[in-house]
Motif scaffolding. Sequence first.
Motif, PDB file in Angstrom:
ATOM      1  N   GLU A  83       7.766  58.720 -22.381  1.00 18.67           N
ATOM      2  CA  GLU A  83       9.011  58.679 -23.159  1.00 18.67           C
ATOM      3  C   GLU A  83      10.158  59.323 -22.389  1.00 18.67           C
ATOM      4  O   GLU A  83      11.275  58.794 -22.364  1.00 18.67           O
ATOM      5  CB  GLU A  83       8.829  59.396 -24.503  1.00 18.67           C
ATOM      6  N   LEU A  84       9.899  60.479 -21.775  1.00 18.30           N
ATOM      7  CA  LEU A  84      10.944  61.155 -21.017  1.00 18.30           C
ATOM      8  C   LEU A  84      11.412  60.289 -19.857  1.00 18.30           C
ATOM      9  O   LEU A  84      12.613  60.196 -19.587  1.00 18.30           O
ATOM     10  CB  LEU A  84      10.473  62.519 -20.519  1.00 18.30           C
ATOM     11  N   ALA A  85      10.488  59.630 -19.172  1.00 17.34           N
ATOM     12  CA  ALA A  85      10.861  58.751 -18.060  1.00 17.34           C
ATOM     13  C   ALA A  85      11.774  57.620 -18.544  1.00 17.34           C
ATOM     14  O   ALA A  85      12.757  57.275 -17.881  1.00 17.34           O
ATOM     15  CB  ALA A  85       9.613  58.182 -17.384  1.00 17.34           C
ATOM     16  N   GLU A  86      11.472  57.059 -19.711  1.00 17.16           N
ATOM     17  CA  GLU A  86      12.300  55.978 -20.264  1.00 17.16           C
ATOM     18  C   GLU A  86      13.679  56.503 -20.658  1.00 17.16           C
ATOM     19  O   GLU A  86      14.703  55.875 -20.377  1.00 17.16           O
ATOM     20  CB  GLU A  86      11.600  55.324 -21.458  1.00 17.16           C
ATOM     21  N   VAL A  87      13.717  57.656 -21.320  1.00 15.37           N
ATOM     22  CA  VAL A  87      15.003  58.246 -21.714  1.00 15.37           C
ATOM     23  C   VAL A  87      15.827  58.553 -20.465  1.00 15.37           C
ATOM     24  O   VAL A  87      17.028  58.259 -20.421  1.00 15.37           O
ATOM     25  CB  VAL A  87      14.795  59.508 -22.584  1.00 15.37           C
ATOM     26  N   GLN A  88      15.197  59.135 -19.446  1.00 16.22           N
ATOM     27  CA  GLN A  88      15.933  59.438 -18.225  1.00 16.22           C
ATOM     28  C   GLN A  88      16.452  58.169 -17.561  1.00 16.22           C
ATOM     29  O   GLN A  88      17.592  58.131 -17.094  1.00 16.22           O
ATOM     30  CB  GLN A  88      15.064  60.233 -17.248  1.00 16.22           C
ATOM     31  N   ARG A  89      15.645  57.132 -17.518  1.00  9.78           N
ATOM     32  CA  ARG A  89      16.094  55.868 -16.922  1.00  9.78           C
ATOM     33  C   ARG A  89      17.314  55.331 -17.654  1.00  9.78           C
ATOM     34  O   ARG A  89      18.310  54.944 -17.042  1.00  9.78           O
ATOM     35  CB  ARG A  89      14.961  54.830 -16.937  1.00  9.78           C
ATOM     36  N   ILE A  90      17.258  55.352 -18.988  1.00  8.09           N
ATOM     37  CA  ILE A  90      18.375  54.859 -19.796  1.00  8.09           C
ATOM     38  C   ILE A  90      19.627  55.709 -19.544  1.00  8.09           C
ATOM     39  O   ILE A  90      20.723  55.186 -19.335  1.00  8.09           O
ATOM     40  CB  ILE A  90      18.005  54.866 -21.298  1.00  8.09           C
ATOM     41  N   LEU A 130      17.535  66.660 -15.096  1.00  9.67           N
ATOM     42  CA  LEU A 130      17.288  67.064 -16.476  1.00  9.67           C
ATOM     43  C   LEU A 130      18.595  67.391 -17.192  1.00  9.67           C
ATOM     44  O   LEU A 130      18.802  66.976 -18.335  1.00  9.67           O
ATOM     45  CB  LEU A 130      16.334  68.254 -16.533  1.00  9.67           C
ATOM     46  N   GLU A 131      19.494  68.093 -16.520  1.00  9.71           N
ATOM     47  CA  GLU A 131      20.772  68.439 -17.151  1.00  9.71           C
ATOM     48  C   GLU A 131      21.610  67.195 -17.426  1.00  9.71           C
ATOM     49  O   GLU A 131      22.218  67.075 -18.485  1.00  9.71           O
ATOM     50  CB  GLU A 131      21.553  69.440 -16.298  1.00  9.71           C
ATOM     51  N   LEU A 132      21.645  66.256 -16.487  1.00  7.61           N
ATOM     52  CA  LEU A 132      22.366  65.000 -16.727  1.00  7.61           C
ATOM     53  C   LEU A 132      21.769  64.254 -17.917  1.00  7.61           C
ATOM     54  O   LEU A 132      22.500  63.708 -18.747  1.00  7.61           O
ATOM     55  CB  LEU A 132      22.335  64.109 -15.476  1.00  7.61           C
ATOM     56  N   THR A 133      20.442  64.250 -18.011  1.00  8.56           N
ATOM     57  CA  THR A 133      19.772  63.580 -19.120  1.00  8.56           C
ATOM     58  C   THR A 133      20.149  64.235 -20.444  1.00  8.56           C
ATOM     59  O   THR A 133      20.531  63.553 -21.400  1.00  8.56           O
ATOM     60  CB  THR A 133      18.241  63.602 -18.922  1.00  8.56           C
ATOM     61  N   LYS A 134      20.055  65.562 -20.505  1.00  8.26           N
ATOM     62  CA  LYS A 134      20.385  66.276 -21.748  1.00  8.26           C
ATOM     63  C   LYS A 134      21.855  66.092 -22.117  1.00  8.26           C
ATOM     64  O   LYS A 134      22.180  65.858 -23.286  1.00  8.26           O
ATOM     65  CB  LYS A 134      20.042  67.764 -21.620  1.00  8.26           C
TER      66      LYS A 134
END
Length: 152
Positions: A83-90, A130-134
């Motif tokens: 799930e984290l990999a998908e969220v980060q990709r998006i 991680l910061e960019l994702t958050k």
Amino acid sequence: MDFKDLTLGDQQYRIGKLKAADGSWIYMTSKRKYQEFLAANPQQTPTDTAQSEAFAALPQETRNEMGAAMSAEFMAQYLSRTELAEVQRICLAVCGRYSDRTGTPIAMPILMQDGRFAIAELENDGPVILELTKQCIAFNITPFFTAAGSSA
């Protein structure tokens, strides 16, 4: 606003808007994870009245942003690796890092369309990714809090 500028270290980044379907999926995933967490940990419900009162005294826009940021932090902690990999990709697909190689600052994409990193050194920079994702999650799900009239 269609973007948010962000400074991480000595670099400037631009976070863009997600497609509605992607933002909705991330929001609903976050909501589901939070509900699962509460069901498994009923004693973890916030009870600090002083903190709640201080939060309620903040302007609505600040509360919305804080709520989205807390949701993004929570979500990053409780997602599965897939799930984290998908969220980060998006999220990374709508992020860029500013470059002025052409003499005019432009946001260069973080990811290429095939999912590979366009900026090679970021592939191994976990804290920045991680910061960019958050930040992307928080920027894009704040409207869900506003639309729902939520203050948390």
